[in-house]
Scaffold this motif. Structure first.
Motif, short mmCIF file in Angstrom:
data_model
loop_
_atom_site.label_atom_id
_atom_site.label_comp_id
_atom_site.label_asym_id
_atom_site.label_seq_id
_atom_site.Cartn_x
_atom_site.Cartn_y
_atom_site.Cartn_z
N SER A 52 8.99 16.01 41.72
CA SER A 52 8.90 17.43 42.03
C SER A 52 10.21 18.12 41.69
CB SER A 52 8.58 17.63 43.51
OG SER A 52 8.49 19.02 43.81
N ASP A 53 10.14 19.44 41.60
CA ASP A 53 11.33 20.27 41.46
C ASP A 53 11.55 21.10 42.72
OD1 ASP A 53 9.23 22.05 41.22
OD2 ASP A 53 9.99 23.01 39.40
N GLU A 54 10.80 20.80 43.78
CA GLU A 54 10.84 21.59 45.00
C GLU A 54 11.72 20.93 46.06
OE1 GLU A 54 6.91 22.89 46.37
OE2 GLU A 54 6.16 22.35 44.38
N PRO A 55 12.79 21.62 46.48
CA PRO A 55 13.63 21.06 47.54
C PRO A 55 12.82 20.90 48.83
CG PRO A 55 14.67 22.98 46.51
CD PRO A 55 13.28 22.89 45.99
N GLY A 56 13.12 19.87 49.57
CA GLY A 56 12.47 19.67 50.86
C GLY A 56 11.22 18.81 50.82
N LEU A 57 10.62 18.63 49.65
CA LEU A 57 9.40 17.81 49.60
C LEU A 57 9.68 16.35 49.90
CD1 LEU A 57 7.07 19.03 46.70
CD2 LEU A 57 6.95 19.50 49.14
N ALA A 58 10.84 15.86 49.47
CA ALA A 58 11.16 14.45 49.73
C ALA A 58 11.22 14.19 51.23
CB ALA A 58 12.48 14.06 49.07
N THR A 59 11.87 15.06 51.97
CA THR A 59 11.95 14.89 53.42
C THR A 59 10.57 14.97 54.04
OG1 THR A 59 14.16 15.82 53.45
CG2 THR A 59 12.97 15.82 55.53
N ARG A 60 9.80 15.94 53.60
CA ARG A 60 8.44 16.12 54.14
C ARG A 60 7.57 14.89 53.90
NH1 ARG A 60 4.48 20.85 52.04
NH2 ARG A 60 2.67 20.24 53.27
N LEU A 61 7.77 14.26 52.77
CA LEU A 61 6.93 13.13 52.39
C LEU A 61 7.45 11.79 52.91
CD1 LEU A 61 4.42 12.46 50.65
CD2 LEU A 61 5.98 12.07 48.76
N LEU A 62 8.76 11.61 52.96
CA LEU A 62 9.33 10.29 53.22
C LEU A 62 9.87 10.07 54.62
CD1 LEU A 62 11.21 9.93 49.83
CD2 LEU A 62 8.94 9.07 50.42
N ASP A 63 10.00 11.09 55.42
CA ASP A 63 10.53 10.94 56.77
C ASP A 63 9.60 10.04 57.58
OD1 ASP A 63 11.44 11.14 59.37
OD2 ASP A 63 11.77 13.31 59.27
N PRO A 64 10.09 8.87 58.07
CA PRO A 64 9.23 7.94 58.81
C PRO A 64 8.62 8.56 60.07
CG PRO A 64 11.39 6.95 58.40
CD PRO A 64 11.45 8.36 57.90
N LYS A 65 9.27 9.57 60.63
CA LYS A 65 8.73 10.21 61.83
C LYS A 65 7.41 10.92 61.55
CE LYS A 65 13.28 10.86 63.76
NZ LYS A 65 14.42 11.74 63.77
N ARG A 66 7.17 11.27 60.29
CA ARG A 66 5.92 11.94 59.93
C ARG A 66 4.77 10.94 59.72
NH1 ARG A 66 6.77 17.48 58.03
NH2 ARG A 66 8.99 17.91 58.13
N GLY A 67 5.10 9.66 59.61
CA GLY A 67 4.08 8.63 59.48
C GLY A 67 3.18 8.81 58.27
N HIS A 68 3.76 9.13 57.14
CA HIS A 68 3.00 9.40 55.92
C HIS A 68 2.55 8.08 55.27
CE1 HIS A 68 2.09 13.06 53.76
NE2 HIS A 68 1.99 12.30 52.69
N ALA A 69 1.25 7.89 55.17
CA ALA A 69 0.70 6.61 54.69
C ALA A 69 0.85 6.44 53.18
CB ALA A 69 -0.77 6.51 55.07
N ARG A 70 1.17 5.20 52.80
CA ARG A 70 1.22 4.78 51.40
C ARG A 70 0.48 3.45 51.31
NH1 ARG A 70 5.90 7.30 52.74
NH2 ARG A 70 7.00 5.52 53.57
N GLU A 71 -0.42 3.33 50.35
CA GLU A 71 -1.18 2.09 50.20
C GLU A 71 -0.75 1.37 48.93
OE1 GLU A 71 -5.76 0.37 50.10
OE2 GLU A 71 -5.43 2.53 49.91
N TYR A 72 -0.63 0.05 49.07
CA TYR A 72 -0.22 -0.81 47.97
C TYR A 72 -1.24 -1.92 47.81
CZ TYR A 72 4.32 1.33 48.89
OH TYR A 72 5.33 2.22 49.08
N PHE A 73 -1.47 -2.34 46.57
CA PHE A 73 -2.20 -3.56 46.29
C PHE A 73 -1.15 -4.59 45.89
CE2 PHE A 73 -6.22 -1.15 44.80
CZ PHE A 73 -6.65 -1.02 46.10
N ALA A 74 -1.15 -5.72 46.59
CA ALA A 74 -0.18 -6.78 46.32
C ALA A 74 -0.93 -8.06 45.96
CB ALA A 74 0.70 -7.02 47.54
N GLN A 75 -0.64 -8.59 44.80
CA GLN A 75 -1.15 -9.89 44.41
C GLN A 75 -0.13 -10.92 44.90
OE1 GLN A 75 -1.54 -10.43 40.17
NE2 GLN A 75 -2.94 -12.16 40.40
#
Length: 190
Positions: A52-75
């Motif tokens: 992104s080119d938008e300031p603040g999106l990283a914090t909004r997305l990555l702050d652990p307090k927000r509990g933002h889910a990410r799914e991974y497939f692991a072999q």
């Protein structure tokens, strides 16, 4: 602007090369000026990376307090037992850090992913299995360290979802990127 990129194996999540590194960088993929990655995927990991080119999106997305889910497939090497999967789901110690509980499940069949270039090493006498892991935190090499902690090293790792936005490798193959629509952008932040 918010971009989705299907990061191939062997690409660093940065624009500047590391001195002496053999890995490629994001600079090769023709991104618009002023964008930066929101989070990271290691060079040996693949899949969904947002920029992104938008300031603040990283914090909004990555702050652990927000509990933002990410799914991974692991072999992983060998097929984990139900007990090993339960340990993983409860959280494991990796170094001096206890991971948060996560959702984990053994996939019945390999996910429909494009082949990796180069392919993973195959050991004829050691079976492998695919796991789905949903995390809300993202420490350095966390999924790899978690699977190793239960005795199942990761062979291939692909991030397939952030929030409710799912990477579709048919419409966005490895090495390609595109700007997200309004609905897709909303799905990322749900």
């Amino acid at each position: 602007m918010l971009l989705a990129f299907d990061k191939p194996y062997g690409v660093l999540s940065q624009f500047t090369p590391e001195p002496g590194s053999r890995w490629r960088t994001l600079a090769e993929f023709g991104f618009p000026p002023e964008v930066y990655p929101l989070g990271r995927l290691d060079a040996d990991s693949e899949g969904l990376l947002l920029l992104s080119d938008e300031p603040g999106l990283a914090t909004r997305l990555l702050d652990p307090k927000r509990g933002h889910a990410r799914e991974y497939f692991a072999q992983v090497e060998r097929v984990p037992t139900p007990d090993a999967l339960a340990r993983l789901a409860r959280g494991v110690r990796i170094g001096d850090f206890d991971t948060a509980p996560c959702r984990v499940r053994l996939l019945d069949t390999p996910p429909p992913l494009p082949p990796r270039d180069p392919p993973i090493r195959v050991r004829k006498n050691v079976p492998d299995a695919w796991l789905s892991l949903e995390l809300t935190e993202g420490k350095n090499r966390q999924v790899r360290r978690m699977t190793a902690a239960i005795g199942h090293p990761t062979l291939r790792l692909v991030r397939v979802r952030i929030g409710r936005f799912v990477l579709d490798p048919e419409s966005l193959p490895p090495g390609r990127w595109r700007e997200l629509t309004g609905a897709e952008r909303a799905a990322v932040f749900r």
